[in-house]
Design a protein around this motif. Structure first.
Motif, PDB file in Angstrom:
ATOM      1  N   GLY A 102      21.594  74.466 -26.631  1.00 23.59           N
ATOM      2  CA  GLY A 102      21.790  73.654 -25.427  1.00 23.59           C
ATOM      3  C   GLY A 102      20.825  74.029 -24.315  1.00 23.59           C
ATOM      4  N   VAL A 103      20.770  75.314 -24.011  1.00 24.68           N
ATOM      5  CA  VAL A 103      19.935  75.755 -22.890  1.00 24.68           C
ATOM      6  C   VAL A 103      18.454  75.581 -23.221  1.00 24.68           C
TER       7      VAL A 103
ATOM      8  N   TRP B 183      18.338  73.680 -13.516  1.00 25.56           N
ATOM      9  CA  TRP B 183      16.982  73.284 -13.104  1.00 25.56           C
ATOM     10  C   TRP B 183      16.723  73.633 -11.649  1.00 25.56           C
TER      11      TRP B 183
ATOM     12  N   ILE C 291      28.842  70.379 -22.230  1.00 26.78           N
ATOM     13  CA  ILE C 291      28.449  69.768 -20.955  1.00 26.78           C
ATOM     14  C   ILE C 291      26.934  69.608 -20.851  1.00 26.78           C
ATOM     15  N   VAL C 292      26.214  70.653 -21.225  1.00 22.75           N
ATOM     16  CA  VAL C 292      24.746  70.559 -21.169  1.00 22.75           C
ATOM     17  C   VAL C 292      24.266  69.426 -22.061  1.00 22.75           C
TER      18      VAL C 292
ATOM     19  N   CYS D 160      17.537  72.104 -22.719  1.00 22.00           N
ATOM     20  CA  CYS D 160      17.539  71.892 -21.278  1.00 22.00           C
ATOM     21  C   CYS D 160      16.227  72.370 -20.637  1.00 22.00           C
TER      22      CYS D 160
ATOM     23  N   GLU E 160      25.299  65.877 -20.640  1.00 18.50           N
ATOM     24  CA  GLU E 160      24.520  65.510 -19.457  1.00 18.50           C
ATOM     25  C   GLU E 160      23.116  65.064 -19.828  1.00 18.50           C
ATOM     26  N   MET E 161      22.511  65.806 -20.776  1.00 21.08           N
ATOM     27  CA  MET E 161      21.139  65.457 -21.141  1.00 21.08           C
ATOM     28  C   MET E 161      21.091  64.137 -21.890  1.00 21.08           C
TER      29      MET E 161
ATOM     30  N   PRO F 116      31.047  76.899 -17.609  1.00 22.50           N
ATOM     31  CA  PRO F 116      29.969  75.969 -17.953  1.00 22.50           C
ATOM     32  C   PRO F 116      29.230  75.512 -16.700  1.00 22.50           C
ATOM     33  N   PHE F 117      28.038  74.970 -16.905  1.00 22.50           N
ATOM     34  CA  PHE F 117      27.258  74.475 -15.769  1.00 22.50           C
ATOM     35  C   PHE F 117      26.570  73.191 -16.217  1.00 22.50           C
ATOM     36  N   LYS F 118      26.063  72.452 -15.252  1.00 32.72           N
ATOM     37  CA  LYS F 118      25.325  71.230 -15.589  1.00 32.72           C
ATOM     38  C   LYS F 118      23.838  71.532 -15.580  1.00 32.72           C
ATOM     39  N   PRO F 119      23.060  70.811 -16.411  1.00 29.93           N
ATOM     40  CA  PRO F 119      21.618  71.081 -16.473  1.00 29.93           C
ATOM     41  C   PRO F 119      20.961  71.083 -15.090  1.00 29.93           C
TER      42      PRO F 119
END
Lengths: 122, 367
Positions: free
Chosen positions: A17-18, A113, B150-151, A21, B154-155, A106-109
């Motif tokens: 995921g990261v 950024w 969530i990541v 991102c 969102e993407m 959790p966090f949002k992209p």
């Protein structure tokens, strides 16, 4: 020049995921899965920024912070802690050890950024 | 009296001595008049040694004096919840918890003394602790997988991983919204387990009332607009500050307004008011929603309780918000209550003390 980010994280899915991102906004990402490997990687080649999980094998994130922030050679590398530990005490401990920023999962992209942009201005 | 009908080998003492609870009888001065065998055993004493001794000295239970005093003053049996009535006892370096019941005894219509009954609830306490730890661990463990979800969502939503069909986008929006819900739930569970484990503390500082209300209401304004609900704040100018932990106070206010929004139909109104009365500020959140039926009003501040009733839709929580709000308000030395009429609306009120200067950190009770 492409900025290099070192991600210290042992959860495969979070890594995917990261990484996705960070790829999306053009950072170069290196991933290590434990604290020992993190210290080795930094010694070999200094990244522009480190994303650090706290609960990682071998040497935990707090110890990694202590070593890197205690060494003048590496102390200026910004470290963003990325962790599921949401307690105030953990945050305080990490900040006391010199973490530049503390993000809880959790966090949002966008949140990630924004922070990366702050520490890695163009 | 039925006791006189007891069969030959049994008398009142046999019964008292075979009770699982420790029982004391005390006089008006709180001196022990009588105790049963269990009480002798537990407090490592004998009838002769305990007699005429003060109950607080013998049991070494700090708050027992206050509780008895309350019963004497009210001349009524101690009515309190399980949490309020549990006392801690140290014995042979082990901690025990007792639930305490105190009943006044009258003689010729005058208060004479009281009967104390101590029930060992140590095991319950341990179970509570296990549950609290469990909640903390589980909510913690949810955070990591939720990160990936969530990541990713969102993407995908932003189209950064390729194009989506309109339907696909719609589905992702729904997933995103439910992730938010899960996330809020986890935060609430964490907050609750922190409060229960006593690691939370309230730092009461002079807090500006208008700031507090604005901080709580602002993020909800847009949502209220979308739902067609009018959100009004009504504050008199120049209110003195309250002694409150800013973030926690904001949390309470935001939670009450959020609740009101869930139970109010389009066209309705939610009014947030603050009024000073003496040394307290009264914060009210009034809605024109569906109201709470009388029989449910007592329950709503309990944990894991969600009230259903006419027009109260499944509101997407687990019933922790009000329980946490109550804990936070009480930790500030305030109170919280609800008034409601079905079909008309609901008003939640909580109080915070006006800042008097000199308040510092209020730690939770160590027990």
């Amino acid at each position: 020049m492409t900025k290099k980010v070192l991600m210290v994280e042992d959860e495969k899915n979070v890594i995917l995921g990261v990484r996705t991102c960070l790829d999306a906004v053009g950072y170069q990402v290196e991933v290590v899965e434990d604290g020992e490997a993190a210290l080795d990687a930094v010694r070999k080649e200094q990244p522009d920024l480190i994303l650090l999980d706290l609960l990682i094998p071998k040497i935990d994130g707090f110890e990694v912070l202590k070593v890197l922030k205690g060494d003048p050679v590496t102390s200026s590398i910004p470290i963003i802690v990325l962790t599921a530990k949401a307690e105030d005490e953990d945050r305080q401990r990490a900040m006391d050890l010199g973490a530049d920023n503390y993000m809880t999962k959790p966090f949002k992209p966008q949140e990630l950024w924004d922070r990366l942009k702050h520490y890695l201005p163009d | 009296m039925i006791l006189s009908k007891l069969p030959e080998p049994v008398n009142l003492e046999t019964i008292a001595d075979n009770l699982a609870d420790a029982v004391f009888m005390i006089d008006r001065k709180m001196n022990i008049v009588w105790l049963n065998k269990k009480a002798e055993e537990f407090f490592n004493t004998s009838f002769e040694a305990a007699r005429d001794r003060n109950i607080a000295d013998l049991t070494a239970i700090k708050k027992i004096k206050g509780l008895i005093q309350e019963v004497f003053e009210q001349q009524e049996a101690l009515k309190c919840t399980y949490e309020e009535a549990s006392v801690k006892v140290k014995r042979l370096d082990q901690r025990y918890f007792f639930k305490i019941a105190i009943n006044p005894i009258f003689h010729q219509e005058k208060l004479w003394g009281a009967l104390l009954q101590l029930t060992d609830v140590t095991r319950f306490h341990e179970m509570e602790k296990i549950k609290t730890d469990f909640v903390s661990i589980v909510s913690h463990e949810f955070r990591t997988p939720l990160t990936t979800i969530i990541v990713g969502v969102e993407m995908l939503k932003e189209g950064m991983l390729g194009d989506l069909t309109p339907r696909g986008k719609e589905v992702l929006e729904a997933i995103g919204a439910d992730c938010e819900r899960l996330n809020r739930l986890i935060d609430n569970l964490m907050e609750l387990s922190r409060i229960e484990s006593g690691t939370i503390y309230v730092e009461a500082e002079p807090t500006d009332v208008a700031d507090l209300v604005q901080e709580a209401v602002r993020p909800l304004k847009l949502q209220a607009e979308k739902q067609g609900i009018e959100l009004i704040t009504d504050l008199p100018p120049e209110l003195p500050p309250v002694a409150a932990d800013f973030n926690k106070a904001v949390w309470v206010m935001a939670n009450l307004v959020g609740n009101a929004m869930r139970y109010t139909d389009p066209g309705g109104t939610i009014t947030v008011r603050v009024r000073q009365r003496g040394k307290r500020h009264f914060f009210t959140v009034e809605d024109t929603g569906c109201g709470i039926p009388q029989e449910n009003m007592e329950k709503i501040f309990r944990k894991y309780v969600q009230v259903s009733g006419p027009g109260r839709k499944g509101a997407g929580g687990v019933g922790l918000g009000l329980a946490i709000a109550k804990d936070i308000v009480m930790a500030h030395g305030g109170e919280i209550w609800v008034d409601s009429e079905v079909g008309k609306g609901t008003t939640f009120t909580f109080t915070f003390p006006v800042y008097q200067g000199g308040e510092s950190v209020t730690l939770p009770e160590a027990d």
